[in-house]
Design a protein around this motif. Structure first.
Motif, PDB file in Angstrom:
ATOM      1  N   ALA A  70      26.386  -7.270  40.099  1.00  0.00           N
ATOM      2  CA  ALA A  70      26.626  -8.488  40.240  1.00  0.00           C
ATOM      3  C   ALA A  70      26.484  -9.237  38.963  1.00  0.00           C
ATOM      4  CB  ALA A  70      26.324  -9.315  41.418  1.00  0.00           C
ATOM      5  N   ASP A  71      25.624  -8.849  37.994  1.00  0.00           N
ATOM      6  CA  ASP A  71      25.299  -9.638  36.965  1.00  0.00           C
ATOM      7  C   ASP A  71      25.828  -9.102  35.673  1.00  0.00           C
ATOM      8  OD1 ASP A  71      23.657 -11.242  38.404  1.00  0.00           O
ATOM      9  OD2 ASP A  71      21.819  -9.915  38.194  1.00  0.00           O
ATOM     10  N   TRP A  72      26.662  -8.205  35.777  1.00  0.00           N
ATOM     11  CA  TRP A  72      27.651  -7.600  34.840  1.00  0.00           C
ATOM     12  C   TRP A  72      28.959  -8.475  34.827  1.00  0.00           C
ATOM     13  CZ3 TRP A  72      26.514  -3.278  31.585  1.00  0.00           C
ATOM     14  CH2 TRP A  72      25.190  -2.662  32.004  1.00  0.00           C
ATOM     15  N   PRO A  73      29.373  -8.944  34.128  1.00  0.00           N
ATOM     16  CA  PRO A  73      30.605 -10.051  34.266  1.00  0.00           C
ATOM     17  C   PRO A  73      31.830  -8.928  34.173  1.00  0.00           C
ATOM     18  CG  PRO A  73      29.089 -10.832  32.491  1.00  0.00           C
ATOM     19  CD  PRO A  73      28.672  -9.944  32.882  1.00  0.00           C
ATOM     20  N   ILE A  74      31.696  -7.936  33.280  1.00  0.00           N
ATOM     21  CA  ILE A  74      32.814  -6.700  33.235  1.00  0.00           C
ATOM     22  C   ILE A  74      32.935  -6.165  34.355  1.00  0.00           C
ATOM     23  CG2 ILE A  74      32.592  -6.487  30.865  1.00  0.00           C
ATOM     24  CD1 ILE A  74      31.333  -3.758  31.299  1.00  0.00           C
ATOM     25  N   TYR A  75      31.905  -6.054  35.328  1.00  0.00           N
ATOM     26  CA  TYR A  75      32.035  -5.247  36.589  1.00  0.00           C
ATOM     27  C   TYR A  75      32.412  -6.139  37.894  1.00  0.00           C
ATOM     28  CZ  TYR A  75      30.620  -0.940  34.521  1.00  0.00           C
ATOM     29  OH  TYR A  75      30.482   0.190  33.793  1.00  0.00           O
ATOM     30  N   THR A  76      32.849  -7.536  37.634  1.00  0.00           N
ATOM     31  CA  THR A  76      32.988  -8.224  38.743  1.00  0.00           C
ATOM     32  C   THR A  76      34.305  -8.102  39.527  1.00  0.00           C
ATOM     33  OG1 THR A  76      33.071 -10.798  39.337  1.00  0.00           O
ATOM     34  CG2 THR A  76      34.296 -10.231  37.596  1.00  0.00           C
ATOM     35  N   TYR A  77      34.464  -8.424  40.572  1.00  0.00           N
ATOM     36  CA  TYR A  77      35.155  -7.887  41.624  1.00  0.00           C
ATOM     37  C   TYR A  77      36.887  -8.323  40.977  1.00  0.00           C
ATOM     38  CZ  TYR A  77      38.139  -6.833  45.566  1.00  0.00           C
ATOM     39  OH  TYR A  77      39.245  -6.545  46.427  1.00  0.00           O
ATOM     40  N   GLY A  78      37.029  -9.334  40.632  1.00  0.00           N
ATOM     41  CA  GLY A  78      38.001  -9.811  39.869  1.00  0.00           C
ATOM     42  C   GLY A  78      38.565  -9.431  38.617  1.00  0.00           C
ATOM     43  N   ARG A  79      37.645  -8.419  37.924  1.00  0.00           N
ATOM     44  CA  ARG A  79      38.008  -7.538  36.823  1.00  0.00           C
ATOM     45  C   ARG A  79      38.354  -6.354  36.992  1.00  0.00           C
ATOM     46  NH1 ARG A  79      34.399 -10.346  31.886  1.00  0.00           N
ATOM     47  NH2 ARG A  79      34.542 -12.444  32.820  1.00  0.00           N
ATOM     48  N   VAL A  80      37.405  -5.799  38.011  1.00  0.00           N
ATOM     49  CA  VAL A  80      37.403  -4.249  38.388  1.00  0.00           C
ATOM     50  C   VAL A  80      38.554  -3.864  38.978  1.00  0.00           C
ATOM     51  CG1 VAL A  80      36.510  -2.664  39.958  1.00  0.00           C
ATOM     52  CG2 VAL A  80      34.985  -4.012  38.331  1.00  0.00           C
ATOM     53  N   VAL A  81      39.212  -4.780  39.999  1.00  0.00           N
ATOM     54  CA  VAL A  81      40.438  -4.634  40.648  1.00  0.00           C
ATOM     55  C   VAL A  81      41.679  -4.327  39.940  1.00  0.00           C
ATOM     56  CG1 VAL A  81      41.890  -5.224  42.488  1.00  0.00           C
ATOM     57  CG2 VAL A  81      39.409  -5.295  43.045  1.00  0.00           C
ATOM     58  N   PRO A  82      41.858  -5.468  38.907  1.00  0.00           N
ATOM     59  CA  PRO A  82      42.981  -5.247  38.173  1.00  0.00           C
ATOM     60  C   PRO A  82      42.958  -4.137  37.229  1.00  0.00           C
ATOM     61  CG  PRO A  82      41.914  -7.272  37.474  1.00  0.00           C
ATOM     62  CD  PRO A  82      41.476  -6.818  38.839  1.00  0.00           C
ATOM     63  N   ALA A  83      41.665  -3.768  36.672  1.00  0.00           N
ATOM     64  CA  ALA A  83      41.224  -2.591  35.926  1.00  0.00           C
ATOM     65  C   ALA A  83      41.840  -1.529  36.536  1.00  0.00           C
ATOM     66  CB  ALA A  83      39.992  -2.539  35.385  1.00  0.00           C
ATOM     67  N   PHE A  84      41.437  -1.279  38.014  1.00  0.00           N
ATOM     68  CA  PHE A  84      41.731  -0.190  39.015  1.00  0.00           C
ATOM     69  C   PHE A  84      43.115   0.192  38.891  1.00  0.00           C
ATOM     70  CE2 PHE A  84      43.270   0.827  43.078  1.00  0.00           C
ATOM     71  CZ  PHE A  84      43.074   2.337  43.077  1.00  0.00           C
ATOM     72  N   HIS A  85      43.680  -1.252  39.037  1.00  0.00           N
ATOM     73  CA  HIS A  85      45.228  -0.949  39.174  1.00  0.00           C
ATOM     74  C   HIS A  85      46.052  -0.478  37.872  1.00  0.00           C
ATOM     75  CE1 HIS A  85      45.876  -2.456  43.376  1.00  0.00           C
ATOM     76  NE2 HIS A  85      45.232  -3.497  42.824  1.00  0.00           N
ATOM     77  N   ALA A  86      45.605  -1.095  36.730  1.00  0.00           N
ATOM     78  CA  ALA A  86      46.172  -0.761  35.534  1.00  0.00           C
ATOM     79  C   ALA A  86      45.828   0.646  35.269  1.00  0.00           C
ATOM     80  CB  ALA A  86      45.529  -1.452  34.423  1.00  0.00           C
ATOM     81  N   CYS A  87      44.624   1.196  35.547  1.00  0.00           N
ATOM     82  CA  CYS A  87      44.149   2.735  35.277  1.00  0.00           C
ATOM     83  C   CYS A  87      45.072   3.660  36.194  1.00  0.00           C
ATOM     84  CB  CYS A  87      42.618   2.948  35.242  1.00  0.00           C
ATOM     85  SG  CYS A  87      41.644   2.238  34.214  1.00  0.00           S
ATOM     86  N   PHE A  88      45.103   3.043  37.438  1.00  0.00           N
ATOM     87  CA  PHE A  88      45.875   4.182  38.327  1.00  0.00           C
ATOM     88  C   PHE A  88      47.267   4.003  37.978  1.00  0.00           C
ATOM     89  CE2 PHE A  88      47.832   4.762  42.506  1.00  0.00           C
ATOM     90  CZ  PHE A  88      47.273   6.071  42.716  1.00  0.00           C
ATOM     91  N   THR A  89      48.046   2.973  37.946  1.00  0.00           N
ATOM     92  CA  THR A  89      49.527   2.770  37.920  1.00  0.00           C
ATOM     93  C   THR A  89      49.910   3.395  36.493  1.00  0.00           C
ATOM     94  OG1 THR A  89      49.530   0.658  37.286  1.00  0.00           O
ATOM     95  CG2 THR A  89      49.941   1.187  39.770  1.00  0.00           C
ATOM     96  N   TYR A  90      49.496   2.875  35.271  1.00  0.00           N
ATOM     97  CA  TYR A  90      50.122   2.926  34.141  1.00  0.00           C
ATOM     98  C   TYR A  90      49.233   4.253  33.313  1.00  0.00           C
ATOM     99  CZ  TYR A  90      51.972  -1.744  34.027  1.00  0.00           C
ATOM    100  OH  TYR A  90      52.807  -2.597  34.602  1.00  0.00           O
TER     101      TYR A  90
END
Lengths: 493, 232
Positions: A70-90
């Motif tokens: 939780a103390d890593w901004p880059i791993y906050t839920y609201g960033r990891v989820v769009p990152a997941f979508h981008a990696c997966f779809t694109y």
């Protein structure tokens, strides 16, 4: 539509017009020209698949344990989820799809690729853009628009990369040597043109000058739906229409059905987007139109489904032998189920329960993973040996991959379907307490994390196996690696 | 026409139809809305929300768990629950770039979280004052579980600083124990901006196209709301 049925092909896909010998020389020539770019597409797609699996896992686990990282901004839920979508779809879906599409197009048009270097260049550009985009999201640069979260410069860079792929696809079609235009080619041609139009239009509309307010969400919904219906699904169906008849060695059941399935998908599939916004701040007619279009999807659902099942009829035993058929046919079944489910939840009654819940995520994941990705897996199992010159080393590794992907993916989907229904039913009751709403959503989620562990295992096995293939560590070329020995040979090379 | 040109025309035509029906026509209908002028009070609606806080809301991806749209009575219980007084319409978002409608409700809708009538639970919930103020939101952001046991919302501790005890203004110090000894937790400017944004979220202004009552007339708790959820 009449043109489509004018000259039904009498043979199986890409059947050699000339003698077997000259066709196999030609085939070797085509495969040699496709080797470099297609392997680059597959390799990078797989790398993204593993990255996306990681983000998917982190995102899922964080819902159970929000304190995790939780103390890593880059791993906050609201960033990891769009990152997941981008990696997966694109990353995974698009790159694997482009590799498969280019190879299929070359084979079906019986034309070698003139400039493989251009394709590799395109693939690298796409990858570079995507890497920038995903980093951007993790660093907090997302656009704020769901489904189009990648920072715009990164998206445009990917578009430049795609340009080389799209042009190659069009050139292959233009130069085709076969007189018969097989159904897969229709879908591929559709995908090669729809994707850039869609991408370009959506990104230009959201560029300068900006669209006002809610119109941005309308365009994003249109774009997201287009990605599924005008990009991934056509490539997935093109591969299924090619692989199933090819491996079981008989022609497609009905060309008429295939043609109806294609055109009805092209027309209605492009109009279904706005159920994403039903009940939202958009004109009511817009949502109604999309509901109607969703209902009309019964036509492609039934025709495509019937066609693939009829083609398989009498050959279902091939599921036990051929990895390609097992992956692809399961994908085809899931395509029907996923389309039926999203059709059902487009209706107002079901939608008022499932909207805003994980149900929608589940149907989307069903389409992109349990249908599309399964078909891509099947295609990669089929194509790679023809490019590297040896067969897959181990049937057991393939079996592990299949079990993990099919059951892991299935479990994740089922868990989210239940979570969505439970939360949606509760939410209809205004006296339900906030804590109950949360409970109903989250009680199921450990199941999803477990599913993701399975999926991770499967993807690791697949990644490893693919690396071995790149290193030419495998069975001698010629006889496809099967789950069990088969009396007759799988159609190879 | 040759077979290829049929195919190509069909592919282009279906795309053009999709673009025309789902993008161009709606653009003509709702693409150029203007503010609503309240003649009685001489006010204009909507107003521009604080930009900086909005940007942090976007950056942290709050919209992957929270929606900002209220559906009408035919589509669920948003209004009965107390999340809004009327459905939201396109005009509510004309200054939002982009509107953070969201599509997933892992947490409550926040379209009106700054309005004084916003309700998310029964009245007698101890840890949640009826009116969430700045201090409440700051503490909730720092660690939701201090206020809502088992909340799955992530803690945003990185939007806070730890300073030497006694150096910060009393009103800024959060009632939590800092990690470092002899330190206190205070919000960063970003946390303040984010909370200011949350408190500015209010879409209860009645609009002719959306119906809805004056905010003042609708201060009923969800328990007292009509218990007949719309099923269709």
């Amino acid at each position: 539509m009449s043109a489509a049925t004018a000259e039904p092909p009498k043979t199986a896909p890409a059947a050699p017009a000339a003698t077997d010998d000259s066709w196999s020389v030609e085939r070797a020539h085509i495969d040699a020209s496709a080797r470099g770019p297609v392997l680059v597409f597959f390799f990078t797609a797989l790398a993204w698949l593993l990255v996306s699996t990681f983000f998917g896992f982190v995102g899922s686990y964080k819902l159970q344990n929000p304190g995790f990282l939780a103390d890593w901004p880059i791993y906050t839920y609201g960033r990891v989820v769009p990152a997941f979508h981008a990696c997966f779809t694109y990353g995974w879906c698009s790159l694997a799809g482009m590799g498969v599409a280019i190879w299929l197009m070359a084979r079906l048009c019986r034309t070698p690729i003139k400039f493989p270097g251009a394709l590799i260049f395109g693939a690298l550009f796409w990858n570079f853009g995507l890497a920038l985009g995903v980093s951007g999201i993790l660093l907090g640069q997302n656009t704020g628009l769901e489904h189009m979260a990648l920072p715009r410069p990164a998206a445009w860079m990917m578009f430049i990369g795609y340009f080389f792929v799209g042009v190659t696809g069009a050139v292959l079609y233009k130069m085709r040597k076969s007189s018969v235009v097989f159904i897969s080619v229709w879908y591929l041609l559709g995908a090669f043109f729809w994707f850039p139009w869609l991408f370009f239009t959506a990104h230009v509309l959201l560029g300068v000058p900006q669209l006002q307010g809610v119109m941005q969400n309308v365009v994003a919904a249109w774009f997201a739906n287009g990605l599924n219906n005008y990009w991934f699904t056509p490539i997935g169906l093109a591969a299924a229409y090619y692989l199933i008849p090819k491996v079981i060695n008989r022609p497609i059941h009905s060309y008429n059905l295939a043609s109806i399935g294609f055109w009805s998908w092209a027309i209605f599939g492009g109009l279904t987007a706005m159920t994403k916004l039903s009940g939202g701040p958009v004109p009511a007619w817009l949502v109604s139109l999309s509901i109607a279009a969703n209902i009309m999807l019964i036509i492609p659902l039934v025709t495509v489904g019937k066609n693939l099942f009829k083609t398989m009829e009498g050959n279902t035993h091939m599921i036990y032998y051929s990895p390609t058929v097992r992956f692809t046919f399961l994908g085809a079944i899931i395509f029907c189920i996923a389309t039926a489910l999203s059709l059902f939840t487009a209706l107002r009654g079901p939608d008022s329960v499932t909207h805003f819940t994980l149900f929608g995520t589940a149907t989307n994941e069903m389409l992109l993973y349990s249908f599309y990705s399964m078909v891509m897996f099947g295609a990669i199992y089929y194509i790679t040996p023809r490019l590297v010159g040896c067969e897959w080393l181990s049937a057991s590794l393939i079996r592990v991959h299949f079990l993990c992907a099919a059951y892991g993916g299935g479990l994740a989907v089922v868990v989210m379907l239940f979570s969505g229904i439970a939360a949606g039913m509760r939410a209809l009751d205004p006296t339900a307490q906030a804590s109950q709403l949360i409970y109903n959503t989250f009680a199921y989620l450990p199941g999803r994390t477990l599913a993701l562990v399975l999926v991770t295992l499967g993807h690791t096995a697949f990644g490893l196996h693919f690396l071995l293939m790149l290193l030419r560590i495998g069975q001698p070329a010629g006889q496809a690696t099967l789950f069990a020995p088969l009396g007759q040979e799988e159609d190879h090379h | 026409m040759s077979r290829s040109s049929y195919l190509f025309t069909g592919i282009f035509g279906s795309f053009a139809l999709s673009c025309f029906a789902l993008v161009l026509v709606p653009q003509m209908q709702i693409g150029g809305l203007t503010e609503h002028e309240n003649a009685d009070e001489g006010t204009r609606y909507p107003v521009v929300n604080t930009r900086q806080g909005r940007e942090i809301y976007i950056r942290e991806g709050c919209y992957y768990c929270h929606t900002q749209q209220i559906r009408d009575e035919q589509n669920g219980a948003d209004i009965a629950r107390g999340w809004g007084t009327r459905r939201t319409v396109a005009r509510d978002y004309i200054f939002d770039d982009p509107p953070l409608l969201g599509s997933m409700r892992l947490g409550p809708d926040l379209a009106n979280v700054g309005s004084k009538d916003w309700r998310n639970e029964e009245k007698d919930e101890q840890r949640k004052p009826a009116k969430r103020d700045r201090a409440w939101h700051l503490l909730h952001l720092y660690n939701p579980r201090v206020l809502i046991p088992n909340s799955p919302m992530p803690p945003y501790r990185y939007l806070f600083d730890e300073v030497k005890a006694g150096t910060a203004a009393k009103a800024n110090v959060l009632p939590v124990i800092a990690k470092k000894k002899g330190h206190e937790v205070v919000p960063t400017a970003e946390a303040e901006q984010l909370v200011a944004y949350l408190l500015s979220l209010d879409r209860t202004e009645p609009l002719p196209e959306a119906g809805g009552t004056k905010p003042a007339a609708s201060a009923s708790a969800p328990a007292a709301a009509p218990a007949a959820p719309a099923k269709k």
